[in-house]
Structures are given as structure tokens and as C-alpha cells.
Write a protein that holds these residues in place. Structure first.
Motif, PDB file in Angstrom:
ATOM      1  N   ALA B  27      -4.503  -9.213  18.863  1.00 30.80           N
ATOM      2  CA  ALA B  27      -4.062 -10.522  18.392  1.00 30.80           C
ATOM      3  C   ALA B  27      -4.130 -10.587  16.869  1.00 30.80           C
ATOM      4  N   PHE B  28      -5.209 -10.017  16.325  1.00 29.62           N
ATOM      5  CA  PHE B  28      -5.376 -10.025  14.870  1.00 29.62           C
ATOM      6  C   PHE B  28      -4.261  -9.234  14.185  1.00 29.62           C
ATOM      7  N   LEU B  29      -3.975  -8.038  14.737  1.00 30.33           N
ATOM      8  CA  LEU B  29      -2.925  -7.195  14.153  1.00 30.33           C
ATOM      9  C   LEU B  29      -1.560  -7.889  14.254  1.00 30.33           C
ATOM     10  N   ALA B  30      -1.315  -8.545  15.391  1.00 30.54           N
ATOM     11  CA  ALA B  30      -0.041  -9.245  15.571  1.00 30.54           C
ATOM     12  C   ALA B  30       0.084 -10.373  14.549  1.00 30.54           C
ATOM     13  N   LEU B  31      -1.025 -11.071  14.331  1.00 29.66           N
ATOM     14  CA  LEU B  31      -1.044 -12.155  13.337  1.00 29.66           C
ATOM     15  C   LEU B  31      -0.712 -11.584  11.953  1.00 29.66           C
ATOM     16  N   GLY B  32      -1.306 -10.396  11.651  1.00 29.98           N
ATOM     17  CA  GLY B  32      -1.055  -9.745  10.373  1.00 29.98           C
ATOM     18  C   GLY B  32       0.404  -9.344  10.209  1.00 29.98           C
ATOM     19  N   GLU B  33       1.087  -9.120  11.336  1.00 29.81           N
ATOM     20  CA  GLU B  33       2.498  -8.751  11.292  1.00 29.81           C
ATOM     21  C   GLU B  33       3.375  -9.996  11.096  1.00 29.81           C
ATOM     22  N   VAL B  34       3.001 -11.057  11.797  1.00 31.06           N
ATOM     23  CA  VAL B  34       3.863 -12.248  11.827  1.00 31.06           C
ATOM     24  C   VAL B  34       3.742 -13.080  10.550  1.00 31.06           C
ATOM     25  N   PRO B  47       1.363  -7.132   2.830  1.00 30.13           N
ATOM     26  CA  PRO B  47       2.392  -6.537   3.678  1.00 30.13           C
ATOM     27  C   PRO B  47       2.059  -6.680   5.165  1.00 30.13           C
ATOM     28  N   PRO B  48       3.084  -6.747   6.020  1.00 30.05           N
ATOM     29  CA  PRO B  48       2.843  -6.823   7.455  1.00 30.05           C
ATOM     30  C   PRO B  48       2.135  -5.577   7.978  1.00 30.05           C
ATOM     31  N   THR B  49       1.480  -5.719   9.126  1.00 31.14           N
ATOM     32  CA  THR B  49       0.688  -4.638   9.717  1.00 31.14           C
ATOM     33  C   THR B  49       1.471  -3.331   9.815  1.00 31.14           C
ATOM     34  N   SER B  50       2.741  -3.420  10.232  1.00 31.66           N
ATOM     35  CA  SER B  50       3.524  -2.192  10.443  1.00 31.66           C
ATOM     36  C   SER B  50       3.706  -1.431   9.129  1.00 31.66           C
ATOM     37  N   ILE B  52       1.646  -1.543   6.549  1.00 32.06           N
ATOM     38  CA  ILE B  52       0.341  -0.950   6.216  1.00 32.06           C
ATOM     39  C   ILE B  52       0.115   0.298   7.066  1.00 32.06           C
ATOM     40  N   ALA B  53       0.497   0.217   8.346  1.00 31.37           N
ATOM     41  CA  ALA B  53       0.319   1.363   9.243  1.00 31.37           C
ATOM     42  C   ALA B  53       1.135   2.559   8.750  1.00 31.37           C
ATOM     43  N   ARG B  54       2.359   2.263   8.242  1.00 35.98           N
ATOM     44  CA  ARG B  54       3.188   3.347   7.732  1.00 35.98           C
ATOM     45  C   ARG B  54       2.520   3.998   6.510  1.00 35.98           C
ATOM     46  N   ALA B  55       1.969   3.149   5.632  1.00 33.47           N
ATOM     47  CA  ALA B  55       1.280   3.678   4.450  1.00 33.47           C
ATOM     48  C   ALA B  55       0.062   4.491   4.863  1.00 33.47           C
ATOM     49  N   LEU B  56      -0.614   4.029   5.911  1.00 38.13           N
ATOM     50  CA  LEU B  56      -1.787   4.748   6.421  1.00 38.13           C
ATOM     51  C   LEU B  56      -1.374   6.123   6.943  1.00 38.13           C
ATOM     52  N   GLY B  57      -0.248   6.139   7.639  1.00 39.56           N
ATOM     53  CA  GLY B  57       0.277   7.403   8.141  1.00 39.56           C
ATOM     54  C   GLY B  57       0.560   8.382   7.017  1.00 39.56           C
ATOM     55  N   ALA B  58       1.125   7.855   5.907  1.00 37.79           N
ATOM     56  CA  ALA B  58       1.419   8.715   4.760  1.00 37.79           C
ATOM     57  C   ALA B  58       0.128   9.214   4.118  1.00 37.79           C
ATOM     58  N   THR B 224      -3.903  -0.323  -9.460  1.00 37.33           N
ATOM     59  CA  THR B 224      -3.301  -0.321 -10.795  1.00 37.33           C
ATOM     60  C   THR B 224      -1.862   0.206 -10.748  1.00 37.33           C
ATOM     61  N   SER B 225      -1.517   0.952  -9.695  1.00 37.95           N
ATOM     62  CA  SER B 225      -0.165   1.500  -9.578  1.00 37.95           C
ATOM     63  C   SER B 225       0.792   0.530  -8.914  1.00 37.95           C
ATOM     64  N   GLN B 226       0.324  -0.650  -8.542  1.00 34.35           N
ATOM     65  CA  GLN B 226       1.166  -1.635  -7.853  1.00 34.35           C
ATOM     66  C   GLN B 226       1.639  -1.121  -6.496  1.00 34.35           C
ATOM     67  N   ALA B 227       0.843  -0.220  -5.888  1.00 35.91           N
ATOM     68  CA  ALA B 227       1.181   0.301  -4.566  1.00 35.91           C
ATOM     69  C   ALA B 227       0.402  -0.515  -3.538  1.00 35.91           C
ATOM     70  N   VAL B 228       0.920  -1.705  -3.215  1.00 31.30           N
ATOM     71  CA  VAL B 228       0.167  -2.666  -2.401  1.00 31.30           C
ATOM     72  C   VAL B 228      -0.103  -2.188  -0.969  1.00 31.30           C
ATOM     73  N   PRO B 229       0.916  -1.701  -0.212  1.00 36.08           N
ATOM     74  CA  PRO B 229       0.622  -1.269   1.161  1.00 36.08           C
ATOM     75  C   PRO B 229      -0.395  -0.130   1.206  1.00 36.08           C
ATOM     76  N   GLU B 230      -0.284   0.805   0.246  1.00 32.74           N
ATOM     77  CA  GLU B 230      -1.231   1.927   0.197  1.00 32.74           C
ATOM     78  C   GLU B 230      -2.653   1.406  -0.026  1.00 32.74           C
ATOM     79  N   MET B 231      -2.760   0.390  -0.880  1.00 33.45           N
ATOM     80  CA  MET B 231      -4.080  -0.182  -1.173  1.00 33.45           C
ATOM     81  C   MET B 231      -4.690  -0.769   0.099  1.00 33.45           C
ATOM     82  N   TYR B 232      -3.876  -1.541   0.851  1.00 32.94           N
ATOM     83  CA  TYR B 232      -4.400  -2.130   2.094  1.00 32.94           C
ATOM     84  C   TYR B 232      -4.728  -1.054   3.110  1.00 32.94           C
ATOM     85  N   ALA B 233      -3.897   0.000   3.164  1.00 33.46           N
ATOM     86  CA  ALA B 233      -4.153   1.089   4.109  1.00 33.46           C
ATOM     87  C   ALA B 233      -5.531   1.698   3.845  1.00 33.46           C
ATOM     88  N   LEU B 234      -5.854   1.875   2.558  1.00 33.95           N
ATOM     89  CA  LEU B 234      -7.146   2.467   2.210  1.00 33.95           C
ATOM     90  C   LEU B 234      -8.281   1.500   2.523  1.00 33.95           C
TER      91      LEU B 234
END
Lengths: 323, 269
Positions: B27-34, B47-50, B52-58, B224-234
Motif C-alpha cells: 500500500a505504501f509503495l502504491a501510494l508512492g507511485e500515485v 519521483p514515483p516508486t517505479s 526510483i525502482a528503475r534507478a535502484l536497478g541501475a 549535488t548532481s541533481q540526480a533525484v531518483p538515484e538519490m532516493y534509490a540510495l
């Protein structure tokens, strides 16, 4: 189980004792590790575009040619770099000129050794600018009177620059409300209206522009044409003890700066190796200038403005600070 | 300090708990997506969960990510081991020597509330951006967690048991081993569990602020690099790490205290 735990406790204690022992003596020994005529020097830098030339110079072998091997440490701003250099953890560091002047006027023994980065000197095409939100009523720096303007550090180079832009536009800089905010937080703060304007540098500037924000002044250009923004520095002690290493570092860095200035594509490429700037943003980033020599006249102007705005306790001695 | 867990119906209850936990997370992840997608918060800064997940995958396919993770775990583990070892030794020694306890009580109360992050300038001056800076902060913060628990534990020793041991002629070491240590162990385990969490927080904080290599420094570079999804992934990675460490610490605690009534809940007391 109890015996196991007792064993663990004793083991932990021994590790603690040995760790303390090794940390006691290690501090001084790793200052200069030479191997086969190559001296490894530690350099404290910030993960931004400005320091690309040293990475590029290392890759191109300019430092190797001068018998140096750089060991870069990405620190989070001057908070770690200046103390790191003064205490001998790093041999060299990267810092903006105002910070170096403040340090020197406070009796911190630092010595600038070679140029770091300079403004492009072109209004509207610099790597730093005062930006306002899309559709803002603020159109000139004079309109900043009574408004909230974000700078990355209060009482430092960017505040001086914004004050000068306001002054040049015919406004009163003492009426501007400065707030301290990290560059990377400025785009969001500007977008949500927490601040009225932001003094941003790349890559946050490219992000802000992609949101439709407008530039109202190129503050670094307003301070002085071709302003020397930052320099590489060392401690007085290291400069006295290792003049030869400092000289090699100066020459290799000057060569790297010239190379970076002439090869912007390679600069954009090397930046991806030590930052995570997204490719789309990086393509839009305005690169700074990397002249091999600092512009002393511009630094003198910066010093006078800083003095006027009360940044220094006593006037910094530029003859002692600059190479 | 005993921890009584409700044990509703053994494995069936556990399965229900796990299902509820998974549902809550989903439910939490879905909320993060919506929430970012419908524009309640801006997708650019949250960024939406998906995404962030993509950045995590990278991230996890990047070799340097694992080096940084290793640095963080090394700093955490080394700091924790030093803090626990020192906390236990100092705690027991200070507690069993009466004058020492009197002499150190006020000093401990003075030093304990100093936030570890306040020592960052000192750490930088001493060790620059090396791992030793991280260790200084981690050990300082976690040490007190263990020390204070050990001192409570030692104070909890039953005087009758202690006197009995004495009258049976047990020496100091035997009394520490058979009377003091079993009484103090549940407290020590609580201290270790708290210290494990504090050590992780301080490791990441130190890396973030000082720039010592590790996940924290990686977050700072992404920021500092403005890489927001990567930051959340970490940030998600550090959260998962905290979760694993907590689960691990609880399981160590359960095993070490298998004989204790707080764990052997079925025995009537």
C-alpha cells in the motif's frame, strides 16, 4: 553460548585496542607516499563540474609527467576541505576565493597555488546566475529589495555577487533578505515559492532553467569581468616544506586547465565519472572558463566588495595569499 | 528490559502477520507511485516508486555501488564491534568497583548527551575524510548505548544470589561469569540492538556530511548532481540496510537469550 559471547567480547576488545593503536601512529606517515619517483598527493575537491580539469589532467597523464599522482577525495564543500588541508590530511584543496580570503584574514595558514575556475564573463551565459520563477514579477536585480534570495553560504562569494548585482541595478543590497540554502535544494524551493530568487550555479542552474525559470542577472560577471571564482590551495607549512611538489602541481594543473578549456566535450565526458549528473542536464550545463592564470584585478575587486559588506575581520593580504 | 512478544497461535499467526506486513508495504509503495503521478507532489522532486525502482536497478548493476556499500558496512561493523567491546568492558569494570561508579557517574552523564555529529569538525581535523573519521563518530554514539545498558544490567543483580555466590566461596571472576553476566545479558543485548541501529545512522550521516567513501557520500554526490531518483534509490538502500540490521540484531538477541524467561515466554513465572 555463554563461552561464545565471552569470546566475542574479548575479541571485540582486542580489535578495539588494535584499532586505537593503529590510529594513533598513522596520521603523519601517509603524508607523502612516494614510489618510483611518483609522489601521491591528496586533493580535496567538491563533486561539481568546476574540478573537471584535474580529473582530465590525471587521465591525460599531465600529472604523471610531473611525477605526481592525484588521489581525489570528494568532500562536501569547504567544511571538510579547508580544515583537511590545514591539518595535513590533504596536500591540496579546491575552494572559492572569498573563503580563502576569509580564512587568511582569520589567520588560517592557507596559500593559493594555482587557478581553479573562472566565470565566463558573458552576461546571460555564465555558469552562475540569479534566477526567478517562471512568471515572477521580479525582472531586475533592483526588484530584489525586500525579497528572499537564496545563496549557498551566507557571508561568502555568492552573497557578495548578489549584492553587487543589486547595487549595479540601482538598488539597496541591505534591503535584500538572504537565506542560506544548498544549491541542490534551490530548484525545489524556487518552484514552491519558499524563496523569491536563487543564486544558483551549475548543474542546478540547468535544472532551474528546464523548469522555465528566468535569469535576471549574471552576478559573477557583475562583480568583475572574468572573475576568478575558485582556486587550488595548500597550507603554508606544506608550501614551505615541499616547494618542488607545489611547483609540479602548479605546472601540471595549469596544463590541465588549458586542455579542459580547449576540449569541452572531453570535459562533459569526464564529469560523468565522478558525478551522477543526468545526461540530459549535463548536455545543457554551461561550462565555466579555466584560464591557467588567476585574474588578480578581479580578486582585488572581490576583496574590496567583501570588505565593504563586512566579510573580513581584517583585510586579507593578497600578496601572501596569491601565488 | 524484557521483551514480551504476543505469540498468537504460532506459525499460522506468523503467516497472518507477514501477510499484513506485506500488504502495508504494498500500500505504501502504491501510494508512492500515485501521489506524484496525480500531481499532489512534484514528480521532479519526489519521483514515483517505479522511477526510483528503475534507478535502484541501475545502481545495483554498477560495481562502484557495491564498493560503497562495502565501505558503509565495514564502517558500521567495525564501529559497532569497538563500541560494544568497549561498552561491555568499561560498563562491567565501572559497575563492580564501587568508587569508580561514583567517580564516573557525573562524567558519563555529561558526555552522553553530546550529539556525535557535533564531533564532525574534530573528526575532520584528526582524520580528514578517511574511515577513521566515521569510526570516531560511530563509536562515540554507540558506546553510550551499550555502556548505560550494561550498568543498568549490573545494578539489577539479585543481592541474595550475589551473597549466596560469595558464601559458596566463588571468586570474583566466577561471580562475574555465573551471577553478574547472566543477569546483565538481556540488558547488554538491548544495548547492542540499539547500538546497531545508531551505528548505521551515524555511519551514513558521517559519510554524507564529511564525504568519507560509502553510501552516504554517494547520496551526497547524487544530490549535488541533481540526480533525484538515484538519490532516493540510495536512501531506500540505507532503509533496507537498517531493516536487515534490526532483524539480524533481534535474531541474535533471541538466540543469545534462548534460556531467558523473556524469550521462553511459555514458562509460567
Amino acid at each position: 553460548m555463554r563461552r561464545l559471547l565471552a569470546g566475542l567480547a574479548v575479541g571485540a576488545f582486542l580489535v578495539a585496542a588494535s584499532a586505537c593503536g593503529s590510529s594513533g601512529g598513522g596520521g603523519a606517515s601517509d603524508k607523502n607516499s612516494s614510489s618510483g619517483g611518483t609522489t601521491t598527493v591528496k586533493l580535496g575537491v567538491i563533486p561539481i563540474v568546476d574540478v573537471a580539469p584535474v580529473y582530465l589532467g590525471q587521465k591525460k597523464g599531465f600529472y604523471g609527467k610531473h611525477g605526481l599522482k592525484l588521489s581525489m577525495t570528494l568532500a562536501q564543500g569547504g567544511a571538510a576541505i579547508v580544515p583537511g588541508v590545514v591539518s595535513g590530511q590533504f596536500q591540496f584543496g579546491f575552494s572559492n576565493v572569498t573563503s580563502l580570503m576569509i580564512a587568511q584574514s582569520n589567520g588560517v595558514p592557507v596559500k593559493a597555488v594555482v587557478n581553479g575556475v573562472a566565470s565566463t564573463g558573458v552576461t546571460g551565459k555564465d555558469f552562475g546566475a540569479i534566477t526567478v520563477k517562471k512568471g515572477s514579477s521580479i525582472t531586475t536585480a533592483k526588484d530584489l529589495e525586500g525579497k528572499k534570495v537564496a545563496v549557498n553560504t551566507l557571508k561568502n562569494i555568492n552573497e557578495t555577487a548578489v549584492r553587487e548585482s543589486v547595487r549595479k541595478a540601482g538598488g539597496d543590497p541591505s534591503k535584500v533578505k538572504f537565506v542560506e540554502l544548498a544549491f541542490d535544494q534551490m530548484p525545489a524551493a524556487l518552484d514552491s515559492g519558499q524563496i523569491d530568487a536563487a543564486m544558483v550555479v551549475e548543474p542546478a542552474l540547468a535544472t532551474v532553467k528546464s523548469q522555465g525559470a528566468t535569469e535576471i542577472a549574471s552576478s559573477l560577471v557583475d562583480v568583475a569581468k572574468d572573475l576568478t571564482v575558485a582556486m587550488y590551495f595548500t597550507s603554508n607549512q606544506y608550501a614551505q616544506q615541499h616547494p618542488d611538489v607545489v611547483k609540479e602541481f602548479q605546472e601540471a594543473t595549469a596544463e590541465s586547465l588549458a586542455y579542459a578549456d580547449a576540449h569541452p566535450d572531453e570535459v562533459r565526458q569526464i564529469v560523468t565519472t565522478y558525478t551522477t549528473i543526468p545526461a540530459a542536464v549535463l548536455a545543457k550545463v554551461t561550462l565555466p572558463k579555466w584560464p591557467a592564470e588567476p585574474n588578480r584585478t578581479s580578486i582585488e575587486t572581490l576583496e574590496k566588495l567583501g570588505e565593504q559588506d563586512g566579510l573580513f575581520k581584517t583585510a586579507p593580504d593578497l600578496d601572501k595569499l596569491l601565488p | 528490559m524484557s521483551r514480551k512478544q504476543p505469540r498468537a497461535g504460532g506459525s499460522a499467526g506468523r503467516a497472518v502477520n507477514a501477510a499484513l506486513g506485506a500488504a502495508g508495504l504494498a500500500a505504501f509503495l502504491a501510494l508512492g507511485e500515485v501521489v506524484p503521478r496525480v500531481g499532489i507532489v512534484k514528480a521532479r522532486y519526489f519521483p514515483p516508486t517505479s522511477r526510483i525502482a528503475r534507478a535502484l536497478g541501475a545502481e545495483i548493476t554498477d560495481g562502484t555501488f557495491w564498493t560503497d556499500l562495502g565501505d558503509t558496512l565495514t564502517g558500521w561493523a567495525l564501529g559497532l564491534v569497538i563500541a560494544v567491546g568497549a561498552g561491555i568492558v568499561v560498563g562491567v569494570v565501572v559497575s563492580v568497583v564501587p568508587y569508580l561508579r561514583e567517580a564516573t557517574a557525573s562524567t558519563i552523564e555529561f558526555l552522553r548527551p553530546i550529539p556525535s555529529v557535533a564531533l564532525i569538525p574534530l573528526a575532520v581535523l584528526l582524520y580528514g575524510t578517511e574511515m577513521r573519521s566515521v569510526l570516531l563518530l560511530v563509536v562515540y554514539a554507540s558506546f553510550w548505548q551499550v555502556l548505560v545498558q550494561v550498568m543498568y544490567g549490573v545494578r539489577d543483580v539479585d543481592p541474595v544470589a550475589e551473597e549466596t555466590a560469595r558464601s559458596y566461596g566463588l571468586g570474583t571472576w566466577a561471580r562475574v561469569r555465573h551471577v553478574l553476566w547472566p543477569t546483565a545479558l538481556p540488558y547488554v543485548m538491548t544495548g547492542v540492538r540499539l547500538a546497531a541501529a545508531v551505528a548505521l545512522i551515524l555511519t551514513v550521516t558521517a559519510e554524507l556530511v564529511i564525504g568519507a567513501p560509502g553510501l552516504g557520500a554517494r547520496i551526497a554526490v547524487a544530490q549535488t548532481s541533481q540526480a533525484v531518483p538515484e538519490m532516493y534509490a540510495l536512501i531506500v538502500v540505507t532503509g533496507l540496510l537498517g531493516l536487515l540490521i534490526n532483524v539480524g540484531a533481534r535474531s541474535v538477541e533471541r538466540h543469545a537469550l534462548a534460556w531467558h524467561q523473556s524469550v521462553r515466554g511459555e514458562v509460567a513465572v
